[in-house]
Design an enzyme around this catalytic site. Sequence first.
Site, PDB file in Angstrom:
ATOM      1  CG  HIS A   1       1.601   9.914   7.462  1.00  0.00           C
ATOM      2  ND1 HIS A   1       1.244  11.214   7.483  1.00  0.00           N
ATOM      3  CD2 HIS A   1       0.535   8.323   8.164  1.00  0.00           C
ATOM      4  CE1 HIS A   1      -0.220  10.578   7.802  1.00  0.00           C
ATOM      5  NE2 HIS A   1      -0.183   9.259   7.958  1.00  0.00           N
TER       6      HIS A   1
ATOM      7  CG  HIS B   1      -1.957   4.851   9.074  1.00  0.00           C
ATOM      8  ND1 HIS B   1      -2.088   4.789  10.504  1.00  0.00           N
ATOM      9  CD2 HIS B   1      -1.481   5.190   8.203  1.00  0.00           C
ATOM     10  CE1 HIS B   1      -2.307   6.359  10.208  1.00  0.00           C
ATOM     11  NE2 HIS B   1      -2.216   6.457   8.957  1.00  0.00           N
TER      12      HIS B   1
ATOM     13  NE  ARG C   1      -4.283  -0.251   8.426  1.00  0.00           N
ATOM     14  CZ  ARG C   1      -4.995   1.286   8.662  1.00  0.00           C
ATOM     15  NH1 ARG C   1      -4.240   1.738  10.017  1.00  0.00           N
ATOM     16  NH2 ARG C   1      -5.303   1.402   7.834  1.00  0.00           N
TER      17      ARG C   1
ATOM     18  CG  ASN D   1      -3.523   4.650  12.530  1.00  0.00           C
ATOM     19  OD1 ASN D   1      -3.167   4.139  13.189  1.00  0.00           O
ATOM     20  ND2 ASN D   1      -5.213   4.694  11.841  1.00  0.00           N
TER      21      ASN D   1
ATOM     22  CE  LYS E   1      -1.027  11.676  12.564  1.00  0.00           C
ATOM     23  NZ  LYS E   1      -1.080  10.382  11.609  1.00  0.00           N
TER      24      LYS E   1
ATOM     25  CG  HIS F   1      -5.386  13.627  10.984  1.00  0.00           C
ATOM     26  ND1 HIS F   1      -6.342  12.692   9.912  1.00  0.00           N
ATOM     27  CD2 HIS F   1      -6.682  14.261  10.258  1.00  0.00           C
ATOM     28  CE1 HIS F   1      -6.670  12.766   9.442  1.00  0.00           C
ATOM     29  NE2 HIS F   1      -7.543  13.781   9.240  1.00  0.00           N
TER      30      HIS F   1
ATOM     31  CG  HIS G   1      -2.862  13.425   5.659  1.00  0.00           C
ATOM     32  ND1 HIS G   1      -3.049  14.665   6.646  1.00  0.00           N
ATOM     33  CD2 HIS G   1      -2.509  12.035   6.623  1.00  0.00           C
ATOM     34  CE1 HIS G   1      -3.183  13.980   7.736  1.00  0.00           C
ATOM     35  NE2 HIS G   1      -3.537  12.769   7.849  1.00  0.00           N
TER      36      HIS G   1
ATOM     37  CG  ASP H   1      -1.835   9.161   5.557  1.00  0.00           C
ATOM     38  OD1 ASP H   1      -2.239   8.125   5.999  1.00  0.00           O
ATOM     39  OD2 ASP H   1      -2.882   9.339   5.300  1.00  0.00           O
TER      40      ASP H   1
ATOM     41  CG  HIS I   1      -9.127   0.536   5.292  1.00  0.00           C
ATOM     42  ND1 HIS I   1      -8.840   0.413   6.254  1.00  0.00           N
ATOM     43  CD2 HIS I   1      -8.636   1.657   5.108  1.00  0.00           C
ATOM     44  CE1 HIS I   1      -8.791   1.198   6.834  1.00  0.00           C
ATOM     45  NE2 HIS I   1      -8.063   1.777   6.274  1.00  0.00           N
TER      46      HIS I   1
HETATM   47  O1  DOR Z   1      -7.340   7.893   5.697  1.00  0.00           O
HETATM   48  C1  DOR Z   1      -6.568   7.170   6.108  1.00  0.00           C
HETATM   49  N1  DOR Z   1      -6.397   6.968   7.207  1.00  0.00           N
HETATM   50  N2  DOR Z   1      -6.429   8.570   7.340  1.00  0.00           N
HETATM   51  C2  DOR Z   1      -6.348   8.715   8.325  1.00  0.00           C
HETATM   52  O2  DOR Z   1      -5.806   9.986   9.439  1.00  0.00           O
HETATM   53  C3  DOR Z   1      -5.619   7.553   8.839  1.00  0.00           C
HETATM   54  C4  DOR Z   1      -5.510   6.443   7.815  1.00  0.00           C
HETATM   55  C5  DOR Z   1      -6.166   4.636   8.489  1.00  0.00           C
HETATM   56  O3  DOR Z   1      -5.266   4.496   9.083  1.00  0.00           O
HETATM   57  O4  DOR Z   1      -6.326   4.199   8.015  1.00  0.00           O
HETATM   58 ZN    ZN Z   2      -1.773   8.673   8.746  1.00  0.00          ZN
HETATM   59 ZN    ZN Z   3      -3.782  11.741   9.391  1.00  0.00          ZN
END
Ligand code: DOR
Ligand code: ZN
Ligand code: ZN
Length: 388
Positions: free
Chosen positions: A52, A54, A56, A86, A134, A163, A187, A258, A262
């Site tokens: 899991h 992410h 960008r 995503n 997903k 999710h 999560h 997860d 950011h």
């Molecule tokens: O906190 C999160 N950030 N939860 C998510 O489901 C997506 C993820 C993100 O891509 O920033």
């Molecule tokens: Zn996630």
């Molecule tokens: Zn999530």
Amino acid sequence: MSLVIKNGTLSGEKKDILIVDGKIKEIGSQLVSDNEIDASGLLILPGAVDCHVHLREPGHDYKEDFLSGSKAAAKGGVTSFLVMPNTDPPIDTVEHLSQERKLAAKSVVNYGLYMVGMDNVPEIQKAKNIAGVKIYLDVTTGNLNVEENLDALFSSFKRIAVHAEGKHVDESILRIKKTKNRLYLCHISTRDEIDFIRENKNKQIFCEVSPHHLFLTSEDEETLKGYGMMKPSLKTKEDQDSLWKGIADRTVDTIGTDHAPHAKKEKESNSPPWGVPGLETMMPLLLDAVNKGRLPLQRLVELVAENPCKIFDIPNKGKIKEGYDADIMLVDMGLEKKVKNSDMMTKCGWSPFDGKLLKGWPVMTIVNGHLVYDGTIHDMKGKEIEFR
Ligand code: DOR
Ligand code: ZN
Ligand code: ZN
């Protein structure tokens, strides 16, 4: 190409590991090669497989990209990761998937790619070698949540990750039971969810928890502010205790970061986006828990390496075993060090665990038989995982 790891500790015994052409060739003693790594005093563990993550890219690569995110992984003992869809654009078509594959080639660790499930079942069925589909049942980063067409989506692929929060957990479990597919619940964060999963678990249903829910609670929100905001949110101590209980009684199958970076500026704004990075801190947090007697080492290995490979049909990874891929972390269980924002390799440059003193750190990471991290990152290329 051969390499030998000398005098490390494997399952409590002093061992050498001979690696030839990226595979574990032999586990024994007095093994030799021109290339040697001295692992005396270090534990030999299979590299973590994080289901899991992410990154960008494409769309927001100022937050993270495949290179920066995979360096963070290598530093954290994560030798393979499964990357969430995503992005911008999201990975919803075979065309977007093939663009993502090109970007992913920069990764220094092994990777698999998810597709997102929306109104795109025909695209999912055309896709080759995806980690899973997903499905977002709650609103979160990317606004990809779906409310319709769910039975078709849950039937669209053999590995469905969701999710899902609260009642969406219950609904997902009921829905997957109408199919022959596997459900990976990302999560999980509350006592009610864990209790429901425990009661309704069968061979199709798998449960992930994330380090931030295991090591932070809603009480930390006051100091962390935007840096403590993620989806699902931080919960109470009681919820947290239930996650640890779920780890102990095997309701929980995996720990996944997860990892959701950011930028600092965004997290300090009036409407911070959800998510925290986790690739560099998951193993130190969990090894510290092992040192404190909260988690048996063998259980940790199941949660971060063996079970992810079983659930996601990843062959030849997740164990230190002859014939398996040489994806390995070497751990110094005695090393005590603080997590520091300034040490982070993730592009976002911060951690919600900044300042935390932890004992037990990965100190070297080997991917496909190559030393990729030993305090600094060495240039190399990961491979795309071939799912069974
Ligand atoms: O906190 C999160 N950030 N939860 C998510 O489901 C997506 C993820 C993100 O891509 O920033
Ligand atoms: Zn996630
Ligand atoms: Zn999530």
